[in-house]
Design a protein around this motif. Structure first.
Motif, mmCIF file in Angstrom:
data_model
loop_
_atom_site.group_PDB
_atom_site.id
_atom_site.type_symbol
_atom_site.label_atom_id
_atom_site.label_comp_id
_atom_site.label_asym_id
_atom_site.label_seq_id
_atom_site.Cartn_x
_atom_site.Cartn_y
_atom_site.Cartn_z
ATOM 1 N N GLN A 69 5.966 8.964 -10.803
ATOM 2 C CA GLN A 69 5.083 8.714 -11.953
ATOM 3 C C GLN A 69 5.614 7.148 -12.597
ATOM 4 O O GLN A 69 6.060 7.234 -13.924
ATOM 5 N N MET A 70 5.863 6.095 -11.721
ATOM 6 C CA MET A 70 6.506 4.846 -12.367
ATOM 7 C C MET A 70 5.162 3.839 -12.066
ATOM 8 O O MET A 70 4.273 3.796 -11.425
ATOM 9 N N ASP A 71 5.234 2.905 -13.308
ATOM 10 C CA ASP A 71 4.442 1.895 -13.355
ATOM 11 C C ASP A 71 4.596 1.034 -12.218
ATOM 12 O O ASP A 71 5.589 0.453 -11.951
ATOM 13 N N PRO A 72 3.515 0.342 -11.708
ATOM 14 C CA PRO A 72 3.805 -0.558 -10.393
ATOM 15 C C PRO A 72 4.193 -2.041 -11.199
ATOM 16 O O PRO A 72 4.931 -2.621 -10.161
ATOM 17 N N ALA A 73 4.220 -2.272 -12.347
ATOM 18 C CA ALA A 73 5.134 -3.152 -13.020
ATOM 19 C C ALA A 73 6.348 -3.654 -12.823
ATOM 20 O O ALA A 73 6.829 -4.542 -12.636
ATOM 21 N N PHE A 74 7.126 -2.362 -12.477
ATOM 22 C CA PHE A 74 8.548 -2.060 -12.229
ATOM 23 C C PHE A 74 8.909 -2.871 -10.691
ATOM 24 O O PHE A 74 9.996 -3.366 -10.652
ATOM 25 N N LEU A 75 7.685 -2.970 -10.063
ATOM 26 C CA LEU A 75 8.246 -3.517 -8.667
ATOM 27 C C LEU A 75 8.270 -4.971 -8.864
ATOM 28 O O LEU A 75 9.071 -5.825 -7.869
ATOM 29 N N ASP A 76 7.568 -5.608 -9.679
ATOM 30 C CA ASP A 76 7.951 -7.313 -9.786
ATOM 31 C C ASP A 76 9.046 -7.723 -10.481
ATOM 32 O O ASP A 76 9.414 -8.862 -10.602
ATOM 33 N N ARG A 77 9.997 -6.511 -11.316
ATOM 34 C CA ARG A 77 11.119 -6.895 -11.580
ATOM 35 C C ARG A 77 12.364 -6.946 -10.935
ATOM 36 O O ARG A 77 12.395 -6.466 -9.767
ATOM 37 N N SER A 78 13.354 -7.586 -11.124
ATOM 38 C CA SER A 78 14.643 -7.530 -10.592
ATOM 39 C C SER A 78 15.159 -6.078 -10.577
ATOM 40 O O SER A 78 14.887 -5.396 -11.190
ATOM 41 N N VAL A 79 16.164 -5.868 -9.518
ATOM 42 C CA VAL A 79 16.455 -4.263 -9.136
ATOM 43 C C VAL A 79 17.040 -3.687 -10.412
ATOM 44 O O VAL A 79 18.010 -4.242 -10.715
ATOM 45 N N ASN A 80 16.553 -2.821 -10.979
ATOM 46 C CA ASN A 80 17.385 -2.188 -12.237
ATOM 47 C C ASN A 80 17.417 -3.043 -13.241
ATOM 48 O O ASN A 80 18.041 -2.448 -14.278
ATOM 49 N N GLU A 81 17.258 -4.326 -13.286
ATOM 50 C CA GLU A 81 17.417 -5.137 -14.367
ATOM 51 C C GLU A 81 16.673 -4.713 -15.645
ATOM 52 O O GLU A 81 15.393 -4.804 -15.524
ATOM 53 N N GLY A 82 17.201 -4.351 -16.648
ATOM 54 C CA GLY A 82 16.469 -3.977 -17.871
ATOM 55 C C GLY A 82 15.748 -2.431 -17.919
ATOM 56 O O GLY A 82 15.150 -2.279 -18.664
ATOM 57 N N ASP A 88 0.988 -1.218 -0.093
ATOM 58 C CA ASP A 88 0.077 0.017 -0.160
ATOM 59 C C ASP A 88 0.845 1.104 -0.118
ATOM 60 O O ASP A 88 0.610 2.379 -0.644
ATOM 61 N N LEU A 89 1.877 1.174 0.897
ATOM 62 C CA LEU A 89 2.858 2.443 0.995
ATOM 63 C C LEU A 89 3.596 2.673 -0.357
ATOM 64 O O LEU A 89 3.637 3.566 -0.938
ATOM 65 N N VAL A 90 4.227 1.616 -0.930
ATOM 66 C CA VAL A 90 5.096 1.740 -2.137
ATOM 67 C C VAL A 90 4.178 2.197 -3.246
ATOM 68 O O VAL A 90 4.604 3.070 -4.242
ATOM 69 N N ARG A 91 2.783 1.825 -3.588
ATOM 70 C CA ARG A 91 1.925 2.226 -4.479
ATOM 71 C C ARG A 91 1.642 3.625 -4.266
ATOM 72 O O ARG A 91 1.736 4.300 -5.332
ATOM 73 N N GLU A 92 1.616 4.071 -3.193
ATOM 74 C CA GLU A 92 1.262 5.630 -2.877
ATOM 75 C C GLU A 92 2.496 6.423 -3.330
ATOM 76 O O GLU A 92 2.450 7.424 -4.071
ATOM 77 N N ARG A 93 3.756 5.840 -2.938
ATOM 78 C CA ARG A 93 5.051 6.613 -3.398
ATOM 79 C C ARG A 93 5.366 6.583 -4.720
ATOM 80 O O ARG A 93 6.069 7.485 -5.137
#
Length: 267
Positions: free
Chosen positions: A140-153, A130-135
């Protein structure tokens, strides 16, 4: 926001440092108070990035003289992870990729480590999501980036936005942003700068390290410092950055030459 009575968060006194046997910092002095935004400008090789890495505790850099006080404590006696937990944040010029480590989990563990240091309760998976989606709205970042490896691609702009997302979650007292404008197009730069502006407040401080005036068109510094040959040569307001944009760094060479001249012997 300049407030003479604001508490000092970071005080650097006569700081000298080297990498291997090469001296890089040669007497840096800088005081940063709560609420302030500082910008350090200079040519490549002036010592700007070395300063950021020394403050963060990079093991390749050895402090040979001077002191750094952070919230009244000896920063140089603290391990890098202790500095981070206590609210010192470094945004990298080139954020590294960490394959196999979920961005969401990385952010959750980091945030909870910072919360534990402040005596706050850790967030479980659901509360943190809940917190990270608010942040995410800050950058202006797509929530899909949360499911990827850190900075990969991630593109260069996405990596820098992910850094500002970390900053939004960790809520540092002093954020050091090392050439965060490097490699960004104008749209990505505006998003990153807007995030930094949203996170700046009366109780924290920001240290921007940059080559270019364009970042300072979007983030207004209280102080601009010009660095050369491992020391701060001149300090001023935003007008100093505008002067550099107009005239370049030729005056730096003249000032360094003047400083290097031996005083005439008195007979």
């Amino acid at each position: 926001m300049i407030r003479p009575d604001a508490p000092v968060l970071l005080e650097i006194c006569d700081l000298h440092a080297r990498v291997e046997e090469q001296p890089i910092l040669k007497g840096v002095n800088l005081t940063i108070r709560a609420g302030e935004i500082h910008a350090v400008m200079g040519r490549n090789g002036s010592g700007k990035s070395t300063l950021s890495k020394v403050l963060a505790g990079h093991p390749a850099y050895a402090v040979t003289a001077g002191s750094v006080s952070y919230m009244g404590a000896d920063l140089l006696e603290l391990a890098p992870e202790q500095r981070s937990r206590l609210g010192l944040f470094l945004g990298f010029q080139y954020p590294v990729e960490i394959p196999g480590v979920s961005n969401l989990e990385f952010l959750r563990v980091s945030t909870n480590a910072r919360r534990a240091q402040r005596g706050e309760e850790e967030l479980d998976t659901f509360a943190f999501e809940d917190l990270v989606r608010e942040r995410l709205k800050v950058v202006q970042m797509d929530p899909a980036f949360l499911d990827r490896s850190v900075n990969e691609g991630f593109s260069g702009g996405e990596k820098k936005r992910n850094e500002i997302l970390q900053m939004a979650l960790l809520e540092p007292l002093v954020a050091i942003l090392d050439e965060t404008d490097s490699g960004l197009d104008i749209d990505a730069l505006r998003i990153v700068a807007d995030g930094v502006n949203q996170l700046a407040g009366p109780d924290n401080a920001t240290l921007l390290i940059t080559h270019y005036q364009r970042l300072l068109d979007l983030i207004t510094p209280d102080y601009v410092h010009v660095m050369a040959a491992g020391q701060i040569l001149r300090t001023g307001g935003k007008e100093l950055a505008l002067e550099l944009e107009r005239t370049g760094y030729e005056w730096v060479d003249q000032e360094l030459a003047s400083l290097s001249r031996e005083p005439a012997e008195v007979l």
